[in-house]
Write an enzyme that holds these catalytic residues in place. Structure first.
Site, PDB file in Angstrom:
ATOM      1  N   ALA A  68       0.854  -1.183   0.000  1.00 24.47           N
ATOM      2  CA  ALA A  68       0.000   0.000   0.000  1.00 24.47           C
ATOM      3  C   ALA A  68       0.890   1.233   0.000  1.00 24.47           C
ATOM      4  O   ALA A  68       2.045   1.178   0.429  1.00 24.47           O
ATOM      5  CB  ALA A  68      -0.897  -0.006   1.241  1.00 24.47           C
ATOM      6  N   GLY A 111       0.592  -5.084   0.686  1.00 18.01           N
ATOM      7  CA  GLY A 111      -0.508  -5.131  -0.273  1.00 18.01           C
ATOM      8  C   GLY A 111      -0.068  -5.676  -1.627  1.00 18.01           C
ATOM      9  O   GLY A 111      -0.884  -6.224  -2.373  1.00 18.01           O
ATOM     10  N   GLU A 114      -0.331  -9.288  -1.201  1.00 18.26           N
ATOM     11  CA  GLU A 114      -1.769  -9.608  -1.161  1.00 18.26           C
ATOM     12  C   GLU A 114      -2.355  -9.575  -2.569  1.00 18.26           C
ATOM     13  O   GLU A 114      -3.189 -10.406  -2.927  1.00 18.26           O
ATOM     14  CB  GLU A 114      -2.490  -8.620  -0.241  1.00 18.26           C
ATOM     15  N   GLU A 134       3.784  -5.231   7.206  1.00 20.02           N
ATOM     16  CA  GLU A 134       2.877  -4.272   7.859  1.00 20.02           C
ATOM     17  C   GLU A 134       3.171  -4.125   9.347  1.00 20.02           C
ATOM     18  O   GLU A 134       3.003  -3.047   9.923  1.00 20.02           O
ATOM     19  CB  GLU A 134       1.413  -4.703   7.665  1.00 20.02           C
TER      20      GLU A 134
HETATM   21  C1  HXC Z   1       4.908   4.684  -0.619  1.00 24.14           C
HETATM   22  C2  HXC Z   1       6.961   3.893  -1.212  1.00 24.14           C
HETATM   23  C3  HXC Z   1       6.630   2.612  -0.743  1.00 24.14           C
HETATM   24  C4  HXC Z   1       5.329   2.427  -0.206  1.00 24.14           C
HETATM   25  C5  HXC Z   1       8.617   2.546  -1.502  1.00 24.14           C
HETATM   26  N1  HXC Z   1       8.206   3.802  -1.666  1.00 24.14           N
HETATM   27  N2  HXC Z   1       7.682   1.801  -0.952  1.00 24.14           N
HETATM   28  N3  HXC Z   1       6.103   4.919  -1.148  1.00 24.14           N
HETATM   29  N4  HXC Z   1       4.513   3.487  -0.163  1.00 24.14           N
HETATM   30  N5  HXC Z   1       4.892   1.224   0.228  1.00 24.14           N
HETATM   31  C6  HXC Z   1       8.954   4.940  -2.214  1.00 24.14           C
HETATM   32  C7  HXC Z   1       9.971   5.472  -1.238  1.00 24.14           C
HETATM   33  O1  HXC Z   1       9.362   6.349  -0.340  1.00 24.14           O
HETATM   34  C8  HXC Z   1      10.941   6.142  -2.156  1.00 24.14           C
HETATM   35  O2  HXC Z   1      10.407   7.395  -2.525  1.00 24.14           O
HETATM   36  C9  HXC Z   1      10.925   5.237  -3.384  1.00 24.14           C
HETATM   37  O3  HXC Z   1       9.705   4.518  -3.342  1.00 24.14           O
HETATM   38  C10 HXC Z   1      12.060   4.255  -3.382  1.00 24.14           C
HETATM   39  O4  HXC Z   1      12.053   3.561  -2.162  1.00 24.14           O
HETATM   40  P1  HXC Z   1      13.390   3.209  -1.350  1.00 24.14           P
HETATM   41  O5  HXC Z   1      12.969   2.795  -0.003  1.00 24.14           O
HETATM   42  O6  HXC Z   1      14.363   4.333  -1.489  1.00 24.14           O
HETATM   43  O7  HXC Z   1      13.913   1.975  -2.214  1.00 24.14           O
HETATM   44  P2  HXC Z   1      14.768   0.701  -1.735  1.00 24.14           P
HETATM   45  O8  HXC Z   1      15.884   1.139  -0.842  1.00 24.14           O
HETATM   46  O9  HXC Z   1      15.075  -0.033  -2.991  1.00 24.14           O
HETATM   47  O10 HXC Z   1      13.769  -0.171  -0.844  1.00 24.14           O
HETATM   48  C11 HXC Z   1      12.641  -0.768  -1.433  1.00 24.14           C
HETATM   49  C12 HXC Z   1      11.694  -1.300  -0.338  1.00 24.14           C
HETATM   50  C13 HXC Z   1      11.350  -0.148   0.641  1.00 24.14           C
HETATM   51  C14 HXC Z   1      12.361  -2.432   0.459  1.00 24.14           C
HETATM   52  C15 HXC Z   1      10.479  -1.836  -1.056  1.00 24.14           C
HETATM   53  O11 HXC Z   1      10.926   0.969  -0.121  1.00 24.14           O
HETATM   54  C16 HXC Z   1      10.262  -0.483   1.600  1.00 24.14           C
HETATM   55  O12 HXC Z   1      10.493  -1.139   2.627  1.00 24.14           O
HETATM   56  N6  HXC Z   1       9.030  -0.019   1.326  1.00 24.14           N
HETATM   57  C17 HXC Z   1       7.920  -0.218   2.222  1.00 24.14           C
HETATM   58  C18 HXC Z   1       7.441  -1.639   2.228  1.00 24.14           C
HETATM   59  C19 HXC Z   1       6.256  -1.821   3.156  1.00 24.14           C
HETATM   60  O13 HXC Z   1       6.338  -1.562   4.363  1.00 24.14           O
HETATM   61  N7  HXC Z   1       5.135  -2.243   2.602  1.00 24.14           N
HETATM   62  C20 HXC Z   1       3.924  -2.474   3.378  1.00 24.14           C
HETATM   63  C21 HXC Z   1       3.050  -1.253   3.250  1.00 24.14           C
HETATM   64  S1  HXC Z   1       1.644  -1.399   4.237  1.00 24.14           S
HETATM   65  P3  HXC Z   1      11.316   8.725  -2.509  1.00 24.14           P
HETATM   66  O14 HXC Z   1      10.319   9.801  -2.802  1.00 24.14           O
HETATM   67  O15 HXC Z   1      11.942   8.780  -1.179  1.00 24.14           O
HETATM   68  O16 HXC Z   1      12.282   8.484  -3.627  1.00 24.14           O
HETATM   69  C22 HXC Z   1       0.573  -2.318   3.340  1.00 24.14           C
HETATM   70  C23 HXC Z   1      -0.758  -2.516   3.946  1.00 24.14           C
HETATM   71  C24 HXC Z   1      -1.633  -3.308   3.021  1.00 24.14           C
HETATM   72  O17 HXC Z   1       0.876  -2.774   2.294  1.00 24.14           O
HETATM   73  C25 HXC Z   1      -3.054  -3.031   3.306  1.00 24.14           C
HETATM   74  C26 HXC Z   1      -3.870  -3.355   2.113  1.00 24.14           C
HETATM   75  C27 HXC Z   1      -5.186  -2.721   2.131  1.00 24.14           C
END
Ligand code: HXC
Length: 260
Positions: A68, A111, A114, A134
């Site tokens: 997400a 997500g 998912e 998450e």
């Molecule tokens: C918004 C995101 C993002 C996310 C990455 N970005 N993931 N933006 N939401 N989920 C953005 C970063 O902010 C960054 O923007 C750019 O993408 C590159 O990300 P980096 O972190 O610099 O890249 P990297 O070092 O390669 O790491 C990749 C990654 C990491 C491991 C995927 O980005 C990460 O851990 N992302 C979050 C993963 C996460 O927690 N997902 C769960 C979300 S909650 P800028 O602007 O800084 O360049 C969820 C709930 C589901 O999914 C509910 C469903 C209804």
């Protein structure tokens, strides 16, 4: 048909096969509301189009989806998230009745995982990483992750991933049953396309019945699901495609299915 999308791309890559590519490279394909709305529109159109018999969902070579959009989530509280429109978009994907294959390279998180688990088959590149992180944000999966992951990998591995935020690599994902096949990253999409073309050459009535029957295992007790399967099985005997399939076999030729 392909016009008007910003965060996804769609194309016809083979007869009866639609390919949907998540396309927010600047955000690791994070699933913001617009992307989900576009996915829902693409699946609604694909559902209605009799020419489409199989869908491939991919994020391209580098990343499937990082979950997400956390920047959007940050603005919510419990009341606004309960009223959120996104579950209606997820419902369209969940209710899609045609075969769907996910081709996953790179991060497939939250997500994103998912979403991949909404597919009927997941093909993964060796570089794929699957996780439900998450918990690191103080929340839990909210688009089916706790349930579909459990069914895919069993309780202990699901709990390890959901409680610990532990990611698993493609090889382990195949070992535990989350994905069906792993390939070099460069051939992941091609492998998905081969399977999609094979599926798209079958009777679409039979592939939809097969999908529906298999998914009943999640919905009903065994005895009920078996009756449901038997009824779907029987109904196919009145189709032209069934006549075509058995005649083609007896005449030692390839069948041509029309979906009738
Ligand atoms: C918004 C995101 C993002 C996310 C990455 N970005 N993931 N933006 N939401 N989920 C953005 C970063 O902010 C960054 O923007 C750019 O993408 C590159 O990300 P980096 O972190 O610099 O890249 P990297 O070092 O390669 O790491 C990749 C990654 C990491 C491991 C995927 O980005 C990460 O851990 N992302 C979050 C993963 C996460 O927690 N997902 C769960 C979300 S909650 P800028 O602007 O800084 O360049 C969820 C709930 C589901 O999914 C509910 C469903 C209804």
């Amino acid at each position: 048909k392909s016009s008007g999308y910003r965060d996804i791309q769609i194309s016809y890559t083979a007869d009866h096969v639609l390919e949907i590519t998540l396309h927010r490279p600047e955000a690791r394909n994070a699933l913001n509301t617009n992307l989900l709305a576009e996915l829902s529109r693409a699946f609604t159109d694909a559902q209605a189009d009799p020419d489409i018999r199989c869908v491939i969902l991919t994020g391209g070579d580098k990343v499937f989806a990082a979950g997400a959009d956390i920047k959007e989530l940050a603005a919510h509280d419990a009341t606004t998230i309960r009223d959120d429109v996104r579950p209606t978009y997820w419902a369209v994907i969940r209710e899609f009745t045609k075969p769907m294959i996910a081709a996953v390279n790179g991060y497939c998180l939250g997500g994103g995982n998912e979403l991949a688990m909404h597919a009927d088959v997941i093909i993964a590149g060796e570089n794929a990483l699957f996780g439900q992180p998450e918990i690191n944000l103080g929340i839990i999966p909210g688009a089916g992750g706790t349930q579909r992951l459990l069914h895919a990998v069993g309780k202990s591995k699901a709990m390890e991933m959901v409680l610990g935020g532990t990611m698993i690599k493609a090889a382990e994902a195949r070992e535990v049953g989350l994905v069906s096949t792993i390939t070099p990253p460069e051939t992941c999409l091609e492998t998905a396309r081969e399977l999609a073309s094979r599926i798209a050459a079958k009777s679409p009535l039979a592939t939809m019945a097969a999908k529906k029957a298999v998914l009943q295992a999640y919905e009903r007790p065994m005895q009920e699901a078996l009756l449901f399967e038997r009824e779907l099985f029987a109904a196919l005997f009145d189709t032209e495609d069934m006549k075509e399939g058995v005649h083609a076999f007896m005449e030692k030729r390839q069948p041509t299915f029309k979906g009738l």
